[in-house]
Design a protein around this motif. Structure first.
Motif, PDB file in Angstrom:
ATOM      1  N   HIS A 206       0.913  -1.291   0.292  1.00  0.00           N
ATOM      2  CA  HIS A 206       0.133   0.121   0.161  1.00  0.00           C
ATOM      3  C   HIS A 206       0.814   1.216   0.212  1.00  0.00           C
ATOM      4  O   HIS A 206       1.824   1.170   0.124  1.00  0.00           O
ATOM      5  CB  HIS A 206      -0.969   0.117   1.294  1.00  0.00           C
ATOM      6  N   SER A 207       0.321   2.410  -0.261  1.00  0.00           N
ATOM      7  CA  SER A 207       1.006   3.586  -0.436  1.00  0.00           C
ATOM      8  C   SER A 207       0.675   4.592   0.904  1.00  0.00           C
ATOM      9  O   SER A 207      -0.225   4.667   1.397  1.00  0.00           O
ATOM     10  CB  SER A 207       0.733   4.515  -1.679  1.00  0.00           C
ATOM     11  N   HIS A 208       1.481   5.261   1.288  1.00  0.00           N
ATOM     12  CA  HIS A 208       1.419   6.352   2.254  1.00  0.00           C
ATOM     13  C   HIS A 208       1.618   7.653   1.481  1.00  0.00           C
ATOM     14  O   HIS A 208       2.969   8.325   1.333  1.00  0.00           O
ATOM     15  CB  HIS A 208       2.666   6.197   3.424  1.00  0.00           C
ATOM     16  N   PRO A 209       0.576   8.395   1.156  1.00  0.00           N
ATOM     17  CA  PRO A 209       0.824   9.533   0.435  1.00  0.00           C
ATOM     18  C   PRO A 209       1.063  10.776   1.530  1.00  0.00           C
ATOM     19  O   PRO A 209       0.469  10.876   2.425  1.00  0.00           O
ATOM     20  CB  PRO A 209      -0.767   9.951   0.158  1.00  0.00           C
ATOM     21  N   ASP A 210       2.078  11.415   0.918  1.00  0.00           N
ATOM     22  CA  ASP A 210       2.630  12.446   1.846  1.00  0.00           C
ATOM     23  C   ASP A 210       3.150  11.978   3.433  1.00  0.00           C
ATOM     24  O   ASP A 210       2.823  12.778   4.076  1.00  0.00           O
ATOM     25  CB  ASP A 210       1.801  13.721   1.829  1.00  0.00           C
ATOM     26  N   HIS A 211       3.533  10.859   3.417  1.00  0.00           N
ATOM     27  CA  HIS A 211       4.052  10.212   4.604  1.00  0.00           C
ATOM     28  C   HIS A 211       4.956   9.214   4.254  1.00  0.00           C
ATOM     29  O   HIS A 211       5.111   8.925   3.218  1.00  0.00           O
ATOM     30  CB  HIS A 211       2.699   9.329   5.145  1.00  0.00           C
TER      31      HIS A 211
ATOM     32  N   ALA B 213       7.473   5.873   4.144  1.00  0.00           N
ATOM     33  CA  ALA B 213       7.220   4.552   4.002  1.00  0.00           C
ATOM     34  C   ALA B 213       7.573   3.690   5.205  1.00  0.00           C
ATOM     35  O   ALA B 213       8.569   2.721   5.240  1.00  0.00           O
ATOM     36  CB  ALA B 213       8.189   4.160   2.672  1.00  0.00           C
ATOM     37  N   ALA B 214       6.910   4.170   6.307  1.00  0.00           N
ATOM     38  CA  ALA B 214       7.039   3.196   7.558  1.00  0.00           C
ATOM     39  C   ALA B 214       5.757   2.903   8.289  1.00  0.00           C
ATOM     40  O   ALA B 214       4.915   3.584   7.960  1.00  0.00           O
ATOM     41  CB  ALA B 214       8.159   4.019   8.539  1.00  0.00           C
ATOM     42  N   PRO B 215       5.650   1.607   8.885  1.00  0.00           N
ATOM     43  CA  PRO B 215       4.374   1.373   9.298  1.00  0.00           C
ATOM     44  C   PRO B 215       3.948   2.371  10.267  1.00  0.00           C
ATOM     45  O   PRO B 215       4.634   2.711  11.349  1.00  0.00           O
ATOM     46  CB  PRO B 215       4.737  -0.147  10.026  1.00  0.00           C
ATOM     47  N   SER B 216       2.487   2.700  10.350  1.00  0.00           N
ATOM     48  CA  SER B 216       1.866   3.336  11.364  1.00  0.00           C
ATOM     49  C   SER B 216       1.478   2.735  12.431  1.00  0.00           C
ATOM     50  O   SER B 216       1.459   1.308  12.196  1.00  0.00           O
ATOM     51  CB  SER B 216       0.591   4.467  10.615  1.00  0.00           C
ATOM     52  N   ALA B 217       0.948   3.180  13.416  1.00  0.00           N
ATOM     53  CA  ALA B 217       0.409   2.490  14.649  1.00  0.00           C
ATOM     54  C   ALA B 217      -0.809   1.585  14.254  1.00  0.00           C
ATOM     55  O   ALA B 217      -0.743   0.415  14.473  1.00  0.00           O
ATOM     56  CB  ALA B 217      -0.017   3.535  15.689  1.00  0.00           C
ATOM     57  N   ARG B 218      -1.509   2.253  13.296  1.00  0.00           N
ATOM     58  CA  ARG B 218      -2.913   1.524  12.683  1.00  0.00           C
ATOM     59  C   ARG B 218      -2.107   0.267  11.689  1.00  0.00           C
ATOM     60  O   ARG B 218      -2.824  -0.802  11.592  1.00  0.00           O
ATOM     61  CB  ARG B 218      -3.495   2.266  11.788  1.00  0.00           C
ATOM     62  N   ASP B 219      -1.022   0.540  10.752  1.00  0.00           N
ATOM     63  CA  ASP B 219      -0.550  -0.685  10.097  1.00  0.00           C
ATOM     64  C   ASP B 219      -0.188  -1.833  11.223  1.00  0.00           C
ATOM     65  O   ASP B 219      -0.508  -2.987  10.704  1.00  0.00           O
ATOM     66  CB  ASP B 219       0.569  -0.246   9.352  1.00  0.00           C
TER      67      ASP B 219
ATOM     68  N   SER C  19       4.487 -10.201   3.961  1.00  0.00           N
ATOM     69  CA  SER C  19       5.376  -9.060   3.809  1.00  0.00           C
ATOM     70  C   SER C  19       4.637  -7.650   3.576  1.00  0.00           C
ATOM     71  O   SER C  19       3.854  -7.774   2.481  1.00  0.00           O
ATOM     72  CB  SER C  19       6.203  -9.058   2.621  1.00  0.00           C
ATOM     73  N   TYR C  20       4.792  -6.622   4.318  1.00  0.00           N
ATOM     74  CA  TYR C  20       4.041  -5.559   4.228  1.00  0.00           C
ATOM     75  C   TYR C  20       4.875  -4.271   3.404  1.00  0.00           C
ATOM     76  O   TYR C  20       6.042  -3.875   4.116  1.00  0.00           O
ATOM     77  CB  TYR C  20       3.410  -4.956   5.379  1.00  0.00           C
ATOM     78  N   VAL C  21       4.882  -4.326   2.278  1.00  0.00           N
ATOM     79  CA  VAL C  21       5.290  -3.422   1.361  1.00  0.00           C
ATOM     80  C   VAL C  21       4.711  -2.064   1.364  1.00  0.00           C
ATOM     81  O   VAL C  21       3.508  -1.885   1.180  1.00  0.00           O
ATOM     82  CB  VAL C  21       5.520  -3.912  -0.198  1.00  0.00           C
ATOM     83  N   ILE C  22       5.476  -1.087   1.844  1.00  0.00           N
ATOM     84  CA  ILE C  22       4.895   0.357   1.894  1.00  0.00           C
ATOM     85  C   ILE C  22       5.826   1.323   0.660  1.00  0.00           C
ATOM     86  O   ILE C  22       6.877   1.392   1.041  1.00  0.00           O
ATOM     87  CB  ILE C  22       5.070   0.913   3.237  1.00  0.00           C
ATOM     88  N   VAL C  23       5.089   2.043  -0.141  1.00  0.00           N
ATOM     89  CA  VAL C  23       5.707   2.886  -0.811  1.00  0.00           C
ATOM     90  C   VAL C  23       5.160   4.541  -0.587  1.00  0.00           C
ATOM     91  O   VAL C  23       3.871   4.608  -0.408  1.00  0.00           O
ATOM     92  CB  VAL C  23       5.606   2.645  -2.185  1.00  0.00           C
ATOM     93  N   ALA C  24       6.200   5.213  -0.279  1.00  0.00           N
ATOM     94  CA  ALA C  24       5.701   6.539   0.266  1.00  0.00           C
ATOM     95  C   ALA C  24       5.595   7.325  -1.584  1.00  0.00           C
ATOM     96  O   ALA C  24       6.229   7.168  -2.149  1.00  0.00           O
ATOM     97  CB  ALA C  24       6.903   7.433   0.714  1.00  0.00           C
ATOM     98  N   ALA C  25       4.625   8.259  -1.236  1.00  0.00           N
ATOM     99  CA  ALA C  25       4.267   8.944  -2.525  1.00  0.00           C
ATOM    100  C   ALA C  25       4.102  10.372  -1.926  1.00  0.00           C
ATOM    101  O   ALA C  25       3.371  10.984  -1.163  1.00  0.00           O
ATOM    102  CB  ALA C  25       2.863   8.801  -3.050  1.00  0.00           C
ATOM    103  N   ARG C  26       5.078  11.291  -2.467  1.00  0.00           N
ATOM    104  CA  ARG C  26       4.937  12.728  -2.038  1.00  0.00           C
ATOM    105  C   ARG C  26       4.630  13.733  -3.280  1.00  0.00           C
ATOM    106  O   ARG C  26       5.368  13.463  -4.505  1.00  0.00           O
ATOM    107  CB  ARG C  26       6.463  13.128  -1.408  1.00  0.00           C
ATOM    108  N   ASP C  27       3.967  14.464  -3.088  1.00  0.00           N
ATOM    109  CA  ASP C  27       3.473  15.418  -4.390  1.00  0.00           C
ATOM    110  C   ASP C  27       3.143  14.549  -5.700  1.00  0.00           C
ATOM    111  O   ASP C  27       3.343  14.890  -6.630  1.00  0.00           O
ATOM    112  CB  ASP C  27       4.355  16.468  -4.507  1.00  0.00           C
ATOM    113  N   GLY C  28       2.528  13.290  -5.445  1.00  0.00           N
ATOM    114  CA  GLY C  28       2.293  12.716  -6.675  1.00  0.00           C
ATOM    115  C   GLY C  28       3.457  11.655  -7.239  1.00  0.00           C
ATOM    116  O   GLY C  28       3.090  11.180  -8.076  1.00  0.00           O
TER     117      GLY C  28
ATOM    118  N   LEU D 151      10.581   2.790  -1.036  1.00  0.00           N
ATOM    119  CA  LEU D 151       9.742   1.638  -0.689  1.00  0.00           C
ATOM    120  C   LEU D 151      10.291   0.903   0.228  1.00  0.00           C
ATOM    121  O   LEU D 151      11.725   0.361   0.290  1.00  0.00           O
ATOM    122  CB  LEU D 151       9.616   1.037  -2.172  1.00  0.00           C
ATOM    123  N   ASN D 152       9.757   0.136   1.325  1.00  0.00           N
ATOM    124  CA  ASN D 152      10.473  -0.675   2.142  1.00  0.00           C
ATOM    125  C   ASN D 152       9.134  -1.743   2.437  1.00  0.00           C
ATOM    126  O   ASN D 152       8.071  -1.682   2.176  1.00  0.00           O
ATOM    127  CB  ASN D 152      10.457   0.223   3.637  1.00  0.00           C
ATOM    128  N   SER D 153       9.883  -2.882   3.219  1.00  0.00           N
ATOM    129  CA  SER D 153       8.923  -3.955   3.422  1.00  0.00           C
ATOM    130  C   SER D 153       9.045  -4.267   4.915  1.00  0.00           C
ATOM    131  O   SER D 153      10.197  -4.283   5.452  1.00  0.00           O
ATOM    132  CB  SER D 153       9.356  -4.961   2.629  1.00  0.00           C
TER     133      SER D 153
END
Lengths: 142, 94
Positions: free
Chosen positions: A84-89, A91-97, A106-115, A120-122
Motif C-alpha cells: 500500500h502507499s503512504h501519500p505524503d507520509h 514509507a514506515a508502518p503506522s500504529a494503525r498498520d 510482507s507489508y510493502v509500503i511505498v511513500a508518495a510525495r506530491d504525486g 519503498l520498504n518492506s
C-alpha cells in the motif's frame, strides 16, 4: 528477504502514483523458498475505504482477497505480500498498520510525495505483535 | 457435528501447514474454541484480550460473513464450510 523484479517494483510504484492523493493497495503474488520470497506479479485491488478517508487509510474487501488467493493457488503461486502507499507520509508502518497487521505477510509500503513515488520498504509483524520489523528488499533479478 | 474449516495461508504456520481441518462444533464460537485448543499459538492472532475476534479476521460460513449475523453465536450444521479470510487494512495515519 523479498525479491521484486524491476517490472513488479515499477508496477507497485505506478499504483502509488496513480492513486495519489489516495492510498493504493493490493497483493503481491509469487513463490517462497528458504526464507526468500520472489514476486511474480501484483494484484491491484480497490481501496475499500470511502471518500477522503482513502488519503490515510486502506482496506481490502475480504472477498477480493479470497478470489485473488484462489487464482494464485491455481497458478501454483501464493499471496505472500500486501502493498500500500503512504501519500505524503514516510514509507514506515503506522500504529494503525501495526494494529491491523497479520503474521506471515510482507507489508510493502511505498511513500508518495506530491504525486511522485519515493522510498519503498518492506516489513514483517513480530511474533509477539509488538512491532513491524524491516526486511531486506532486493529489486531486480537474483 | 463435523464442519470443514479453511485456514488462510497467513495462519497455516500455526496449524502445522494444514489448510483444511475437520472439527466438531455447533456454533462459530465453538469452532474457534476447538481450533484454538488444538493450536494454542493461534489464539493471540485470532482473539483479543476479551476473547473477541480480532478485526482483521473475517469468518465466512459459506458466503455469509458472520460478523453481522450473530457473530460467535452463528449456528453451524453438519457439512458447513467455514473460511477464515484476512481483513487486510491499515494506512498512513489512524
Amino acid at each position: 528477504m523479498i525479491i521484486l523484479p524491476l517490472r513488479v517494483e515499477s508496477d507497485i510504484r505506478g499504483e502509488a502514483r496513480r492513486a495519489y492523493p489516495w492510498e493504493c493497495c493490493g497483493l503481491i503474488v509469487g513463490t517462497s523458498s528458504a526464507g526468500v520470497r520472489r514476486a511474480a506479479r501484483i494484484v491491484p485491488l480497490n481501496n475499500a475505504r470511502e471518500g477522503e478517508e482513502r488519503r490515510r487509510r486502506f482496506a481490502i474487501d475480504p472477498l477480493d482477497f479470497a478470489r485473488a488467493e484462489r487464482e494464485a493457488a491455481r497458478e501454483g503461486l501464493e499471496v505472500w505480500g500486501i502493498y500500500h502507499s503512504h501519500p505524503d507520509h514516510p514509507a514506515a508502518p503506522s500504529a494503525r498498520d501495526l494494529e491491523r497487521a497479520l503474521p506471515f505477510y510482507s507489508y510493502v509500503i511505498v511513500a508518495a510525495r506530491d504525486g511522485e513515488d519515493r522510498e519503498l520498504n518492506s516489513f514483517l509483524l513480530a511474533s509477539d505483535r509488538s512491532r513491524m520489523e524491516p526486511e531486506e528488499v532486493w529489486v531486480g533479478e537474483k | 457435528m463435523p464442519v470443514t474449516l479453511f485456514i488462510p495461508t497467513a495462519l497455516r504456520g500455526f496449524t502445522e501447514r494444514n489448510a483444511e481441518l475437520s472439527l466438531e462444533a455447533a456454533t462459530v464460537g465453538e469452532l474457534i474454541s476447538a481450533l484454538t485448543q488444538k493450536y494454542p499459538d493461534l489464539r493471540t492472532h485470532l482473539l483479543d484480550e476479551k476473547g473477541e475476534l480480532r478485526p482483521f479476521v473475517n469468518v465466512f460460513v459459506g458466503e455469509i460473513n458472520i460478523q453481522s449475523r450473530g457473530g460467535f453465536a452463528f449456528p453451524l450444521k453438519d457439512g458447513d464450510v467455514v473460511t477464515l479470510i484476512p481483513a487486510i487494512a491499515g494506512g498512513a495515519r489512524g
